[in-house]
Scaffold this motif. Structure first.
Motif, short mmCIF file in Angstrom:
data_model
loop_
_atom_site.label_atom_id
_atom_site.label_comp_id
_atom_site.label_asym_id
_atom_site.label_seq_id
_atom_site.Cartn_x
_atom_site.Cartn_y
_atom_site.Cartn_z
N TRP A 192 44.74 36.40 43.91
CA TRP A 192 44.43 37.78 43.51
C TRP A 192 43.53 38.21 42.86
O TRP A 192 42.55 38.86 42.30
N SER A 193 44.66 37.35 41.47
CA SER A 193 43.55 37.70 40.10
C SER A 193 42.10 37.23 40.13
O SER A 193 41.17 38.18 39.97
N LEU A 194 41.32 35.74 40.43
CA LEU A 194 40.37 35.28 41.12
C LEU A 194 38.91 36.22 41.53
O LEU A 194 38.56 36.12 41.11
N LEU A 195 39.96 36.86 42.29
CA LEU A 195 39.29 37.69 43.24
C LEU A 195 38.84 38.90 42.57
O LEU A 195 37.37 39.28 42.83
N GLY A 196 39.58 39.69 41.92
CA GLY A 196 39.58 40.56 41.70
C GLY A 196 38.52 40.84 40.28
O GLY A 196 37.48 41.22 40.21
N LEU A 197 38.34 39.56 39.62
CA LEU A 197 37.27 38.91 38.42
C LEU A 197 35.92 39.09 39.16
O LEU A 197 34.78 39.52 38.74
N ALA A 223 33.23 52.66 42.38
CA ALA A 223 32.66 51.37 43.70
C ALA A 223 34.29 51.09 43.83
O ALA A 223 34.49 50.58 44.04
N ASN A 224 34.75 50.99 42.18
CA ASN A 224 36.11 50.39 41.56
C ASN A 224 36.99 50.57 42.54
O ASN A 224 37.82 49.83 43.21
N SER A 225 36.89 52.24 42.67
CA SER A 225 37.94 53.69 42.73
C SER A 225 38.50 52.95 43.93
O SER A 225 39.30 53.43 44.75
N LEU A 226 35.93 53.15 44.76
CA LEU A 226 36.95 53.96 46.17
C LEU A 226 37.05 52.47 47.03
O LEU A 226 37.00 52.69 48.39
N LEU A 227 36.54 51.50 46.92
CA LEU A 227 35.99 50.06 47.46
C LEU A 227 37.25 48.86 46.76
O LEU A 227 38.12 48.77 48.26
N LEU A 228 36.79 48.87 45.74
CA LEU A 228 37.27 47.05 44.91
C LEU A 228 39.40 47.77 45.23
O LEU A 228 39.70 47.07 45.83
N LEU A 229 39.40 48.24 44.25
CA LEU A 229 41.04 48.47 44.04
C LEU A 229 41.33 49.20 45.25
O LEU A 229 42.87 48.23 45.33
N PRO A 230 41.21 49.76 46.15
CA PRO A 230 42.03 50.60 47.27
C PRO A 230 42.12 48.72 48.15
O PRO A 230 42.80 48.34 48.38
N PHE A 231 41.02 47.79 47.85
CA PHE A 231 41.36 45.96 48.90
C PHE A 231 42.06 45.70 48.56
O PHE A 231 43.20 45.23 48.86
N LEU A 232 42.16 45.47 46.94
CA LEU A 232 43.40 44.50 45.99
C LEU A 232 44.36 44.84 46.42
O LEU A 232 45.43 44.40 46.06
N THR A 233 44.76 46.96 46.74
CA THR A 233 46.24 46.91 46.59
C THR A 233 47.28 46.45 47.54
O THR A 233 47.89 45.94 48.03
N VAL A 234 45.86 46.72 48.82
CA VAL A 234 46.12 46.56 50.53
C VAL A 234 46.33 45.02 50.25
O VAL A 234 47.61 44.69 51.24
N LEU A 235 45.60 44.01 50.00
CA LEU A 235 46.13 42.33 49.85
C LEU A 235 47.30 42.44 48.99
O LEU A 235 48.40 41.25 49.31
N GLN A 236 47.40 43.04 48.05
CA GLN A 236 49.07 43.04 47.16
C GLN A 236 49.64 43.15 47.88
O GLN A 236 51.06 42.88 48.11
N THR A 237 49.78 44.56 48.42
CA THR A 237 51.09 44.66 50.11
C THR A 237 51.26 43.60 50.58
O THR A 237 52.58 43.23 50.91
N GLN A 238 50.37 43.17 51.38
CA GLN A 238 50.37 41.96 52.20
C GLN A 238 50.91 40.72 52.36
O GLN A 238 51.91 39.89 52.13
#
Length: 248
Positions: A192-197, A223-238
């Motif tokens: 998750w961290s590597l993908l986010g970075l 872009a981080n607020s509307l696209l990237l961070l939401p996806f990372l949140t979904v991935l984290q929960t999954q």
């Protein structure tokens, strides 16, 4: 028995499919992220934008007046609560989809308490980071003590949001569950961290290419607020929900 690679592949596939299917709804729920990151910038606080986030200039902290400290603290408190509430909203959407349950009134009424619990934990983490920064301000070892402490704290608290929302954990139990999950699944946190970075770096390069400063910083933030961070949140929960066989 499924291999680790199969588990990771399934996790990323679900997160990607869900994110694309619910992209419009997720973007709407993610708008508060923008305000959360802008609040500390718009007030008279020693902050700066970098890589789509807002950071505190700790070197200016000793020069702040009591009023400046109060305004800065209030701004960060409001920002942290908005972040916590937005993360809860996205987690609620994921939870309802994965468990095949309708978002009931009971779950909706719990959203406020969920956000409050995450807010408490995030605020405590920020205070701990600030204390370490100030204690090591003039230390020759600051350049590695603070990053090491920040990395350790972030790692142990990584699964706090889904622990609160998915398992309805109280503050102490959410921390305990997060620490247990992080220690048991370090590969998930690392991926998750590597993908986010990597993703935020691509955004930064793209922003610098398309816009001049300071507009590039705001482009990355949006872009981080509307696209990237939401996806990372979904991935984290999954990733967190993979511990439940029936949720797979």
């Amino acid at each position: 028995m499924e291999s680790m690679e199969d588990d990771i592949s399934r996790t990323f596939k679900y997160a990607s499919d869900f994110y694309l299917q619910r992209l419009g709804l997720i973007i709407v729920f993610s708008v508060p992220f923008i305000f959360a990151f802008l609040i500390p910038v718009l007030v008279a606080a020693p902050t700066y934008l970098s890589l789509g986030g807002v950071f505190l200039r700790t070197g200016s902290t000793p020069e702040l007046s009591l009023f400046d400290i109060t305004v800065t603290a209030a701004a960060y408190a409001a920002a942290v609560f908005l972040i916590a509430d937005t993360i809860v909203n996205i987690n609620i959407i994921v939870r309802s989809k994965r468990t095949l349950n309708v978002i009931s009134q009971e779950i909706l009424s719990a959203m406020g308490s969920h956000a409050t619990r995450i807010f408490y934990i995030y605020t405590l983490a920020l205070l701990l980071l600030l204390v370490v920064q100030l204690l090591t301000y003039e230390s020759p070892f600051r350049s590695w003590i603070f990053p090491a402490f920040s990395l350790m704290l972030s790692y142990l608290l990584f699964f706090v949001p889904p622990a609160v929302v998915i398992d309805n954990s109280d503050t102490a139990d959410a921390i305990r569950r997060s620490v247990y999950m992080a220690l048991k699944n370090p590969h998930l946190v690392l991926l998750w961290s590597l993908l986010g970075l990597f993703s935020i770096s691509v955004l930064k390069v793209g922003g610098d290419f398309l816009f001049s400063s300071p507009f590039s910083s705001y482009f990355v933030l949006i872009a981080n607020s509307l696209l990237l961070l939401p996806f990372l949140t979904v991935l984290q929960t999954q990733m967190y929900m993979e511990k439940y066989p029936l949720a797979r």
